[in-house]
Design a protein around this motif. Structure first.
Motif, PDB file in Angstrom:
ATOM      1  N   UNK A  39      44.807  29.360 -27.288  1.00 42.77           N
ATOM      2  CA  UNK A  39      45.757  30.386 -26.876  1.00 42.77           C
ATOM      3  C   UNK A  39      46.077  31.288 -28.069  1.00 42.77           C
ATOM      4  N   UNK A  40      46.263  32.599 -27.828  1.00 48.15           N
ATOM      5  CA  UNK A  40      46.471  33.532 -28.944  1.00 48.15           C
ATOM      6  C   UNK A  40      47.674  33.212 -29.816  1.00 48.15           C
ATOM      7  N   UNK A  41      48.751  32.676 -29.215  1.00 44.48           N
ATOM      8  CA  UNK A  41      49.962  32.416 -29.991  1.00 44.48           C
ATOM      9  C   UNK A  41      50.100  30.946 -30.394  1.00 44.48           C
ATOM     10  N   UNK A  42      48.972  30.219 -30.392  1.00 46.09           N
ATOM     11  CA  UNK A  42      49.010  28.796 -30.745  1.00 46.09           C
ATOM     12  C   UNK A  42      49.551  28.588 -32.152  1.00 46.09           C
ATOM     13  N   UNK A  43      49.127  29.431 -33.079  1.00 47.15           N
ATOM     14  CA  UNK A  43      49.562  29.285 -34.466  1.00 47.15           C
ATOM     15  C   UNK A  43      51.060  29.472 -34.594  1.00 47.15           C
ATOM     16  N   UNK A  44      51.576  30.478 -33.916  1.00 43.95           N
ATOM     17  CA  UNK A  44      53.005  30.782 -33.982  1.00 43.95           C
ATOM     18  C   UNK A  44      53.833  29.575 -33.549  1.00 43.95           C
ATOM     19  N   UNK A  45      53.462  28.976 -32.436  1.00 41.23           N
ATOM     20  CA  UNK A  45      54.263  27.889 -31.875  1.00 41.23           C
ATOM     21  C   UNK A  45      53.953  26.531 -32.503  1.00 41.23           C
ATOM     22  N   UNK A  46      52.843  26.441 -33.205  1.00 45.35           N
ATOM     23  CA  UNK A  46      52.537  25.196 -33.919  1.00 45.35           C
ATOM     24  C   UNK A  46      53.319  25.090 -35.225  1.00 45.35           C
ATOM     25  N   UNK A  47      53.613  26.224 -35.832  1.00 44.81           N
ATOM     26  CA  UNK A  47      54.256  26.210 -37.152  1.00 44.81           C
ATOM     27  C   UNK A  47      55.770  26.372 -37.103  1.00 44.81           C
ATOM     28  N   UNK A  48      56.307  26.907 -35.987  1.00 45.10           N
ATOM     29  CA  UNK A  48      57.751  27.131 -35.908  1.00 45.10           C
ATOM     30  C   UNK A  48      58.288  26.693 -34.554  1.00 45.10           C
ATOM     31  N   UNK A  49      59.496  26.185 -34.562  1.00 47.83           N
ATOM     32  CA  UNK A  49      60.177  25.854 -33.318  1.00 47.83           C
ATOM     33  C   UNK A  49      60.758  27.133 -32.722  1.00 47.83           C
TER      34      UNK A  49
END
Length: 369
Positions: A39-49
């Motif tokens: 998913x395009x925003x996987x990185x965003x949600x993996x690193x921050x709550x």
């Protein structure tokens, strides 16, 4: 003996069933993890709550004016990645082809397009804020946007910068190191203002890449530019030398043709592009291909009041929101070699107010002699 064998067989079958179940659960978890990574925003949600991304009301306040201006540069003074030269000139809007507005094809893309841009300015004399409320609204509404960040702002807001960097909705452009005035600086100063900012972005991207690798999402970094490719003039001030230097350094200079922070919101005219707007349309009106100026650093204060109304009105008129990079792909850029807010020479007074632009007006007036 037969009973013992039957008992052992039952236990073996039970163990095999449990192992099979565990294997199935493991495969399902792996598939889910792989799907998440795609998913395009996987990185965003993996690193921050969600709470970390939402920020706090305190973020917008920044810090009080510094007693002594901070003229220091980044830890790395020059970027490792350089860009090829581009066509010179400042882009104020994008001309959307006239035939796009008269297409009878029901599946044709929406021709009413706009790019919202947000400046993240910071002078040597202060640490400005981060408008979490604004960013949260853009994320909630799934609206792409372009943030033009000052290098010093990025250094003072590293976590917020890499959050914006990791979000596929957003892109980051260069807004000079300390908001230097490109209408008065010499070539050496202008080059430092631009390249310090490129280098600071690069340093923060490296931090993001390290965290992405630890999370098993290194491939997500491929979508994040090594350095910014877009640039915005502080104060919209320019010069012949600035036009050529920006282009030689590979940056596409982006201005605007409408503003979203005035007391009165701009008029909106759908199905019309900038280069064929008839006379009589209000200056600064929104048409297809417009680029709107706003700020994301807490200055001016009216941004939070205006933005929800702007989004609502643009949606009501059928506009689609794009990043600047995407908007540039949809038509022909409208360029100028002049730098100004809305009319030629309407920003000439900033030279006397801010000098080279890197310090606050009160500090400049006190020390300019």
């Amino acid at each position: 003996m037969c009973r013992l064998n039957a008992f052992l067989c039952e236990r073996v079958v039970l163990v095999l069933l449990v192992l099979s179940l565990l294997f199935s659960v493991s495969c399902a978890a792996k598939d889910e993890s792989e799907q998440l990574a795609e998913t395009p925003d996987a990185l965003l949600h993996a690193l921050w709550t969600p709470e970390q991304l939402a920020g706090t009301p305190q973020d917008i306040k920044g810090q009080p004016a510094l007693k002594t201006p901070d003229f220091s540069g980044p830890a790395r003074r020059r970027p490792l990645h350089n860009l090829p030269p581009v066509q010179p000139g400042h882009i104020r809007a994008v001309h959307i082809p006239l035939e796009n507005f008269h297409s009878t094809n029901a599946t044709a893309p929406n021709p009413n397009l706009i790019a919202l841009t947000f400046d993240l300015c910071e002078l040597t004399s202060r640490v400005s804020g981060y408008n979490a409320e604004l960013v949260n609204l853009l994320r909630k509404e799934r609206i792409p946007a372009t943030f033009f960040a000052g290098g010093k702002w990025m250094r003072d807001h590293p976590e917020k910068t890499i959050q914006l960097m990791a979000d596929p909705l957003f892109e980051i452009g260069n807004h000079n190191w300390t908001h230097g005035n490109m209408g008065v600086m010499d070539k050496s100063q202008m080059r430092d203002q631009i390249l310090f900012t490129q280098a600071q972005y690069e340093l923060l991207r490296e931090q993001l890449a390290q965290r992405a690798a630890k999370a098993g999402l290194a491939a997500q970094m491929d979508a994040i530019p090594q350095v910014p490719t877009l640039y915005r003039l502080p104060y919209a001030r320019s010069s012949k030398d600035a036009v050529q230097l920006i282009a030689r350094l590979g940056l596409t200079s982006i201005l605007w043709d409408c503003q979203g922070e005035e007391k009165r919101l701009p008029s909106i005219f759908p199905n019309t592009s900038r280069s064929h707007v008839a006379t009589g349309f209000p200056p600064g009106s929104v048409v297809s291909g417009s680029i709107m100026l706003l700020h994301g650093n807490g200055i001016p204060k009216r941004t939070n009041t205006n933005l929800p109304q702007i989004i609502r009105q643009l949606k009501a008129h059928g506009f689609t929101f794009l990043s600047v990079s995407e908007l540039l792909k949809r038509g022909t850029p409208i360029r100028t070699n002049k730098g100004y807010f809305m009319h030629p020479n309407d920003n000439a007074a900033v030279d006397a107010m801010f000098g080279n632009g890197t310090v606050g007006s009160s500090w400049w007036k006190k020390h300019k002699k």
